[in-house]
Design a protein around this motif. Structure first.
Motif, PDB file in Angstrom:
ATOM      1  N   ASN A   4      10.740  -5.109 -33.848  1.00 36.54           N
ATOM      2  CA  ASN A   4      11.962  -5.859 -33.587  1.00 36.54           C
ATOM      3  C   ASN A   4      12.878  -4.952 -32.767  1.00 36.54           C
ATOM      4  O   ASN A   4      13.423  -3.986 -33.301  1.00 36.54           O
ATOM      5  CB  ASN A   4      12.618  -6.260 -34.910  1.00 36.54           C
ATOM      6  CG  ASN A   4      13.884  -7.063 -34.712  1.00 36.54           C
ATOM      7  OD1 ASN A   4      14.469  -7.089 -33.628  1.00 36.54           O
ATOM      8  ND2 ASN A   4      14.320  -7.719 -35.768  1.00 36.54           N
ATOM      9  N   ILE A   5      13.033  -5.252 -31.473  1.00 39.85           N
ATOM     10  CA  ILE A   5      13.803  -4.363 -30.596  1.00 39.85           C
ATOM     11  C   ILE A   5      15.302  -4.383 -30.894  1.00 39.85           C
ATOM     12  O   ILE A   5      16.048  -3.599 -30.324  1.00 39.85           O
ATOM     13  CB  ILE A   5      13.555  -4.674 -29.108  1.00 39.85           C
ATOM     14  CG1 ILE A   5      13.965  -6.103 -28.771  1.00 39.85           C
ATOM     15  CG2 ILE A   5      12.102  -4.406 -28.746  1.00 39.85           C
ATOM     16  CD1 ILE A   5      13.911  -6.422 -27.293  1.00 39.85           C
ATOM     17  N   PHE A   6      15.739  -5.250 -31.790  1.00 38.19           N
ATOM     18  CA  PHE A   6      17.151  -5.302 -32.146  1.00 38.19           C
ATOM     19  C   PHE A   6      17.472  -4.428 -33.363  1.00 38.19           C
ATOM     20  O   PHE A   6      18.615  -4.317 -33.775  1.00 38.19           O
ATOM     21  CB  PHE A   6      17.584  -6.752 -32.371  1.00 38.19           C
ATOM     22  CG  PHE A   6      17.395  -7.584 -31.130  1.00 38.19           C
ATOM     23  CD1 PHE A   6      18.286  -7.482 -30.066  1.00 38.19           C
ATOM     24  CD2 PHE A   6      16.312  -8.423 -31.005  1.00 38.19           C
ATOM     25  CE1 PHE A   6      18.102  -8.214 -28.910  1.00 38.19           C
ATOM     26  CE2 PHE A   6      16.126  -9.171 -29.845  1.00 38.19           C
ATOM     27  CZ  PHE A   6      17.024  -9.064 -28.800  1.00 38.19           C
ATOM     28  N   LYS A   7      16.442  -3.800 -33.930  1.00 34.72           N
ATOM     29  CA  LYS A   7      16.636  -2.856 -35.030  1.00 34.72           C
ATOM     30  C   LYS A   7      16.151  -1.491 -34.570  1.00 34.72           C
ATOM     31  O   LYS A   7      15.167  -1.392 -33.847  1.00 34.72           O
ATOM     32  CB  LYS A   7      15.819  -3.285 -36.251  1.00 34.72           C
ATOM     33  CG  LYS A   7      16.313  -4.556 -36.894  1.00 34.72           C
ATOM     34  CD  LYS A   7      15.514  -4.854 -38.140  1.00 34.72           C
ATOM     35  CE  LYS A   7      16.040  -6.095 -38.816  1.00 34.72           C
ATOM     36  NZ  LYS A   7      15.283  -6.388 -40.039  1.00 34.72           N
ATOM     37  N   ARG A  19      17.118   2.464 -29.904  1.00 35.87           N
ATOM     38  CA  ARG A  19      18.228   1.767 -30.564  1.00 35.87           C
ATOM     39  C   ARG A  19      18.901   0.881 -29.521  1.00 35.87           C
ATOM     40  O   ARG A  19      19.295   1.352 -28.461  1.00 35.87           O
ATOM     41  CB  ARG A  19      19.226   2.778 -31.118  1.00 35.87           C
ATOM     42  CG  ARG A  19      20.371   2.148 -31.894  1.00 35.87           C
ATOM     43  CD  ARG A  19      21.221   3.212 -32.579  1.00 35.87           C
ATOM     44  NE  ARG A  19      21.972   4.007 -31.644  1.00 35.87           N
ATOM     45  CZ  ARG A  19      23.214   3.741 -31.237  1.00 35.87           C
ATOM     46  NH1 ARG A  19      23.842   2.665 -31.664  1.00 35.87           N
ATOM     47  NH2 ARG A  19      23.835   4.544 -30.395  1.00 35.87           N
ATOM     48  N   THR A  20      19.023  -0.408 -29.822  1.00 37.92           N
ATOM     49  CA  THR A  20      19.699  -1.333 -28.915  1.00 37.92           C
ATOM     50  C   THR A  20      21.200  -1.079 -28.974  1.00 37.92           C
ATOM     51  O   THR A  20      21.788  -1.018 -30.054  1.00 37.92           O
ATOM     52  CB  THR A  20      19.389  -2.794 -29.299  1.00 37.92           C
ATOM     53  OG1 THR A  20      17.989  -3.003 -29.161  1.00 37.92           O
ATOM     54  CG2 THR A  20      20.134  -3.762 -28.412  1.00 37.92           C
ATOM     55  N   ILE A  21      21.804  -0.910 -27.799  1.00 28.65           N
ATOM     56  CA  ILE A  21      23.248  -0.690 -27.689  1.00 28.65           C
ATOM     57  C   ILE A  21      23.968  -2.014 -27.428  1.00 28.65           C
ATOM     58  O   ILE A  21      24.937  -2.351 -28.076  1.00 28.65           O
ATOM     59  CB  ILE A  21      23.571   0.307 -26.558  1.00 28.65           C
ATOM     60  CG1 ILE A  21      22.841   1.632 -26.776  1.00 28.65           C
ATOM     61  CG2 ILE A  21      25.064   0.504 -26.386  1.00 28.65           C
ATOM     62  CD1 ILE A  21      23.273   2.402 -27.988  1.00 28.65           C
ATOM     63  N   SER A  22      23.476  -2.762 -26.429  1.00 32.97           N
ATOM     64  CA  SER A  22      24.080  -4.052 -26.078  1.00 32.97           C
ATOM     65  C   SER A  22      23.081  -4.862 -25.263  1.00 32.97           C
ATOM     66  O   SER A  22      22.112  -4.322 -24.725  1.00 32.97           O
ATOM     67  CB  SER A  22      25.371  -3.854 -25.286  1.00 32.97           C
ATOM     68  OG  SER A  22      25.095  -3.254 -24.029  1.00 32.97           O
ATOM     69  N   TYR A  23      23.346  -6.143 -25.155  1.00 36.59           N
ATOM     70  CA  TYR A  23      22.509  -6.998 -24.323  1.00 36.59           C
ATOM     71  C   TYR A  23      23.277  -8.275 -23.973  1.00 36.59           C
ATOM     72  O   TYR A  23      24.131  -8.734 -24.721  1.00 36.59           O
ATOM     73  CB  TYR A  23      21.182  -7.339 -25.021  1.00 36.59           C
ATOM     74  CG  TYR A  23      21.332  -8.045 -26.342  1.00 36.59           C
ATOM     75  CD1 TYR A  23      21.284  -9.435 -26.413  1.00 36.59           C
ATOM     76  CD2 TYR A  23      21.508  -7.326 -27.513  1.00 36.59           C
ATOM     77  CE1 TYR A  23      21.419 -10.083 -27.629  1.00 36.59           C
ATOM     78  CE2 TYR A  23      21.641  -7.974 -28.720  1.00 36.59           C
ATOM     79  CZ  TYR A  23      21.594  -9.348 -28.775  1.00 36.59           C
ATOM     80  OH  TYR A  23      21.730  -9.984 -29.966  1.00 36.59           O
ATOM     81  N   ASN A  24      22.979  -8.783 -22.784  1.00 37.24           N
ATOM     82  CA  ASN A  24      23.479 -10.071 -22.324  1.00 37.24           C
ATOM     83  C   ASN A  24      22.512 -10.568 -21.256  1.00 37.24           C
ATOM     84  O   ASN A  24      21.461  -9.972 -21.052  1.00 37.24           O
ATOM     85  CB  ASN A  24      24.933  -9.973 -21.825  1.00 37.24           C
ATOM     86  CG  ASN A  24      25.108  -9.005 -20.677  1.00 37.24           C
ATOM     87  OD1 ASN A  24      24.251  -8.891 -19.791  1.00 37.24           O
ATOM     88  ND2 ASN A  24      26.211  -8.275 -20.673  1.00 37.24           N
ATOM     89  N   HIS A  25      22.858 -11.618 -20.538  1.00 38.58           N
ATOM     90  CA  HIS A  25      21.926 -12.173 -19.552  1.00 38.58           C
ATOM     91  C   HIS A  25      21.745 -11.267 -18.335  1.00 38.58           C
ATOM     92  O   HIS A  25      20.810 -11.456 -17.564  1.00 38.58           O
ATOM     93  CB  HIS A  25      22.370 -13.578 -19.128  1.00 38.58           C
ATOM     94  CG  HIS A  25      23.623 -13.601 -18.319  1.00 38.58           C
ATOM     95  ND1 HIS A  25      24.881 -13.482 -18.879  1.00 38.58           N
ATOM     96  CD2 HIS A  25      23.811 -13.707 -16.995  1.00 38.58           C
ATOM     97  CE1 HIS A  25      25.791 -13.515 -17.921  1.00 38.58           C
ATOM     98  NE2 HIS A  25      25.179 -13.652 -16.772  1.00 38.58           N
ATOM     99  N   GLN A  26      22.593 -10.246 -18.174  1.00 41.21           N
ATOM    100  CA  GLN A  26      22.490  -9.355 -17.021  1.00 41.21           C
ATOM    101  C   GLN A  26      21.828  -8.022 -17.336  1.00 41.21           C
ATOM    102  O   GLN A  26      21.241  -7.405 -16.449  1.00 41.21           O
ATOM    103  CB  GLN A  26      23.873  -9.089 -16.433  1.00 41.21           C
ATOM    104  CG  GLN A  26      24.500 -10.306 -15.813  1.00 41.21           C
ATOM    105  CD  GLN A  26      25.865 -10.002 -15.231  1.00 41.21           C
ATOM    106  OE1 GLN A  26      26.612  -9.186 -15.778  1.00 41.21           O
ATOM    107  NE2 GLN A  26      26.191 -10.650 -14.136  1.00 41.21           N
ATOM    108  N   ALA A  27      21.931  -7.566 -18.575  1.00 41.69           N
ATOM    109  CA  ALA A  27      21.413  -6.228 -18.879  1.00 41.69           C
ATOM    110  C   ALA A  27      21.069  -6.094 -20.361  1.00 41.69           C
ATOM    111  O   ALA A  27      21.711  -6.697 -21.224  1.00 41.69           O
ATOM    112  CB  ALA A  27      22.430  -5.163 -18.503  1.00 41.69           C
ATOM    113  N   PHE A  28      20.062  -5.277 -20.614  1.00 45.92           N
ATOM    114  CA  PHE A  28      19.666  -4.890 -21.970  1.00 45.92           C
ATOM    115  C   PHE A  28      19.788  -3.376 -22.003  1.00 45.92           C
ATOM    116  O   PHE A  28      19.106  -2.685 -21.243  1.00 45.92           O
ATOM    117  CB  PHE A  28      18.226  -5.341 -22.229  1.00 45.92           C
ATOM    118  CG  PHE A  28      17.816  -5.177 -23.661  1.00 45.92           C
ATOM    119  CD1 PHE A  28      18.020  -6.207 -24.568  1.00 45.92           C
ATOM    120  CD2 PHE A  28      17.228  -4.013 -24.103  1.00 45.92           C
ATOM    121  CE1 PHE A  28      17.647  -6.070 -25.890  1.00 45.92           C
ATOM    122  CE2 PHE A  28      16.844  -3.863 -25.413  1.00 45.92           C
ATOM    123  CZ  PHE A  28      17.059  -4.899 -26.319  1.00 45.92           C
TER     124      PHE A  28
END
Length: 95
Positions: A4-7, A19-28
């Motif tokens: 799970n890339i969100f954990k 560790r995922t820092i942030s994400y939206n439709h433009q960047a992960f």
């Protein structure tokens, strides 16, 4: 192995921690730490996005489309979508 890339996730074999820092439709945006002698486990490509490595600490050795690059703390390298690449930390400091 699915993750799970969100954990946060640590691969004890390769020495990588994600560790995922942030994400939206433009960047992960992820934080990637690689222990000494750690590595990305295989050469790969990204079909739909560029990958940007901003090295904040340590030294990254990356093979990008058959060429070797050394990226040091404070430097950035962009891997264009569709270009094969693999990265390593073959130094004594965590990357």
């Amino acid at each position: 192995m699915g993750i799970n890339i969100f954990k946060p996730f640590t691969n004890n074999i390769t020495g990588e921690t994600f560790r995922t820092i942030s994400y939206n439709h433009q960047a992960f945006v992820m934080q990637l730490n690689v222990k000494p002698s750690g590595y990305v486990p295989f050469e790969h490509i990204h079909l739909h996005q560029d990958e940007v490595f901003e090295v904040r600490k340590g030294v990254m050795r990356i093979f990008l489309d058959g060429s070797e690059w050394i990226v040091k703390a404070g430097e950035t390298i962009v891997v264009p979508k569709g270009i094969p690449h693999v990265a390593y930390n073959d130094h004594s400091e965590e990357l």
